[in-house]
Write a protein that holds these residues in place. Sequence first.
Motif, short mmCIF file in Angstrom:
data_model
loop_
_atom_site.label_atom_id
_atom_site.label_comp_id
_atom_site.label_asym_id
_atom_site.label_seq_id
_atom_site.Cartn_x
_atom_site.Cartn_y
_atom_site.Cartn_z
N TRP A 170 0.80 -1.27 0.13
CA TRP A 170 0.06 -0.10 0.05
C TRP A 170 0.93 1.31 -0.09
O TRP A 170 0.86 2.13 -0.78
CB TRP A 170 -1.01 0.07 1.32
N THR A 171 1.90 1.17 0.96
CA THR A 171 2.76 2.40 0.84
C THR A 171 3.61 2.68 -0.36
O THR A 171 3.87 3.74 -0.80
CB THR A 171 3.88 2.16 1.94
N GLY A 172 3.89 1.46 -1.06
CA GLY A 172 4.67 1.54 -2.30
C GLY A 172 3.92 1.63 -3.67
O GLY A 172 4.00 1.14 -4.62
N LYS A 173 2.48 2.05 -3.54
CA LYS A 173 1.55 1.99 -4.43
C LYS A 173 1.88 2.68 -5.49
O LYS A 173 1.83 2.25 -6.75
CB LYS A 173 -0.01 2.43 -4.02
N LEU A 174 2.64 3.88 -5.34
CA LEU A 174 2.97 4.85 -6.52
C LEU A 174 4.11 4.07 -6.98
O LEU A 174 3.91 4.01 -8.51
CB LEU A 174 3.80 6.20 -5.97
N SER A 175 4.86 3.37 -6.51
CA SER A 175 6.09 2.83 -7.30
C SER A 175 5.63 1.59 -8.04
O SER A 175 5.82 1.38 -9.06
CB SER A 175 7.22 2.44 -6.34
N LEU A 176 4.47 1.06 -7.51
CA LEU A 176 3.98 -0.31 -8.10
C LEU A 176 3.24 0.25 -9.32
O LEU A 176 3.22 -0.48 -10.36
CB LEU A 176 2.84 -1.04 -7.18
N ALA A 177 2.25 1.25 -9.32
CA ALA A 177 1.64 1.92 -10.32
C ALA A 177 2.46 2.03 -11.62
O ALA A 177 2.28 2.05 -12.73
CB ALA A 177 0.90 2.86 -9.88
N ILE A 178 3.80 2.85 -11.07
CA ILE A 178 4.83 3.08 -12.19
C ILE A 178 5.19 1.92 -12.77
O ILE A 178 5.39 2.08 -14.05
CB ILE A 178 5.97 4.08 -11.35
N SER A 179 5.55 0.84 -12.03
CA SER A 179 6.04 -0.35 -12.67
C SER A 179 4.90 -0.96 -13.47
O SER A 179 5.58 -1.25 -14.63
CB SER A 179 6.32 -1.17 -11.37
N VAL A 180 3.87 -1.13 -13.27
CA VAL A 180 2.61 -1.62 -14.23
C VAL A 180 2.73 -0.57 -15.35
O VAL A 180 2.45 -1.14 -16.50
CB VAL A 180 1.67 -1.64 -13.22
N ALA A 181 2.80 0.86 -15.27
CA ALA A 181 2.54 1.67 -16.25
C ALA A 181 3.65 1.32 -17.29
O ALA A 181 3.38 1.39 -18.66
CB ALA A 181 2.42 3.07 -15.77
N VAL A 182 4.95 1.30 -16.82
CA VAL A 182 5.96 1.01 -17.66
C VAL A 182 5.99 -0.12 -18.42
O VAL A 182 6.30 -0.24 -19.53
CB VAL A 182 7.34 1.18 -16.80
N VAL A 183 5.77 -1.19 -17.80
CA VAL A 183 5.64 -2.40 -18.54
C VAL A 183 4.44 -2.72 -19.36
O VAL A 183 4.76 -3.31 -20.41
CB VAL A 183 5.63 -3.75 -17.47
#
Length: 740
Positions: free
Chosen positions: A28-41
Amino acid sequence: MNSPYQVQIGAAEEGDELDLRALLAVLWTGKLSLAISVAVVLFIGAVYLIAARPVFTADGLVQVEQNDQTGLSSSMGDLASLFGAPMETAAEIEILQSRMILNKVIDSLDLEIDAQPHYFPLIGRFIARMRSDLEEPAPAMLGLDSFAWGGETIEVATLNVPENLVDEKLTLVAEKDGGYQLLDPDGAILLKGKVGESAADHGVQIFVRALSARPDTRFTLIRYPLDKILKKFSEDLKVSEQGKQSGIISLSYEDYDPERVANVIRHIEDAYVRQNVERRSAEAQQSLDFLQQQLPDIKSRVDAAQARLNAYQMKQGSVDVTKETELVLQQSVDLETKRLELVQQKQQALQRFTAQHPAVQAIDAQIKGIEQEQDQIKKRSSNLPETQQEVLSLMRDLEVNTQIYTTLLNSTQELQVAKAGTVGNVRIIDYPLVPDKAAKPKAALVLAASLVLGVLAGVAYLFLKKSLFHGVDKPDELERALGLATYAAIPYAPTQRRLATAVRRRAQGVHILAAADPTDVAVEALRSFRTSLQFALMEAANNVVMFTGPTPGLGKSFVSVNLGAVLAASGKKVVVIDADLRRGHLHKYIDVSAAPGLSDYVAGNADVVKVIRPTPVPGMSMITNGTTPPNPSELLMHERFAELLQTLSSKFDLVIVDTPPILPVTDAGIVGRLAGSVFMVLKEGEHPMRMVEESVRRLRHAGVQPRGAIFNQVGARGGGYGYYSSYTYSYQSAYQSEKR
């Protein structure tokens, strides 16, 4: 010294449930990094869908009939099964993939020649596909005339090149009026030609059947070696049986050209059926040739036997044949006929097999059995009168040879008919259709895989980051390493996040959490710290409390201003000083200007009355940082600053000083010598222990002894820090229950 906070969290043990909550907190705290990772892939997947050439698939069906209808079975009767049982589907699959079939397909479709337009990298092929319905070539984009942008076509019927240019990329450049140039891999001109005319030079021969392109448009031509084409067939051609022992063989082929994949399957099916018919016709011809070789010899035997019988009858006169003689004759004829047929079958079998083959040995065994029966017949015939024996022998030879001749003659006629109308034992069930949609790449599958990979990559990054960069997140770590007690753990609340955003944006209004939401859990944590602070002040030299930390962005200003508000709410008279003369921003919390402030007072440009400002919180005043000076450290070392703290200490119940971080600058060490209580503000899980140790070391070298630590923004990183997650959860649950 054990802080009250440590006592409270001592009971917050929840085992595996806490671990799961901690893991979810990491995500949850790293949701921004997770979203960026998903967006990049996902972006990479989208680029792949745009750039990848679509692959088309065509398929067909053929049937293998599991019986033998050739002349071999008709000429050899029941023994035909010994020379080849019904054709196995596995063998037919190998034939379909053999060079005998594929070479014919390669020659028919000119698959050794590849001619493709030259597209702009990544997006050029996609743009051309979108314009595939154009009747004429599309105009060049951005003036890039050498690239194909849609509507270009080329057909190369012949391309013969020297050995050194095989499997090399040649470039064909279109010119006006159907002309073209052919360039070698180095860009040198090999020849010039025109569409519809054969051209040859430098050992290269080419015939371009059709060409539609703008002048200067380039095409890539390659003459592949045969082994490379066959290898590609082995990779892209799939042949398998549909069901078990069904005799139905499925063929599928994939390529970039939808028409070519259909043509490849169609030509494979036609070539396969053709070779099957030719092979079975050849088998019938082979049997026919053998029989035709045997017929004259058998005919001469018949004539000779007839002549001998006639001569004997003329010499002896009419001889009556007894019934016993007739019976022996019939048996002898039958056995000899079978023996001779088996001898012929053996001769025919030896043309295909060795003498040790089981089929040949089986014929030998039958011949031996017949010869034993013939020996018994001879013993019976020896008891007959001599005249009857002679007649029996002559008539037997005539009957045997006549039957054999008749049988061979019939077989010859049957084989002639079979050869004239040979039908193979395979047939085409389905011809391929030209595919209208690409089989690969599948957009839904690629995007779904990208989504999964993006999530996995993001999760892996978060947990790898957590495992490799493990910041201090437990009070006992500080206690063991540095002897610092933890006085408070301040949770990171949603309201706090909104107010922090408003402060950064310089939004109008008051942005003090203790004033906006007094019931927030972070404010309650500050109230807990207020209680601990009262005991700490009993041992302090004065009522000046300073907050610092290792690096910026820890929330020192938030702690300072909100602690001041909490103390003021309890009836204390408090002043909060922004001693960060470089980047202080306490003034943003109450929406006022920074000057005049502390730097202005120390520099002698303002008096105390002007720099002490009231705040919307009753009982709390504030001194902002003031005009940014060129020498912040020197100003803080000025005696006017020390005098100011003494004056404020006497007028207020508590003086709170917010200072810059200790690692980048030395300001905190200067101010700390004047404060009675110094606290390190740490962000949960943000700082490795070595960074905290260095911060404490610098304070102690400056003559400042930190009293304790405050963990701020607990839960902001998530990070799986169960020690604080459990505390925050328990605290919130208990507080909400108390409110109810």
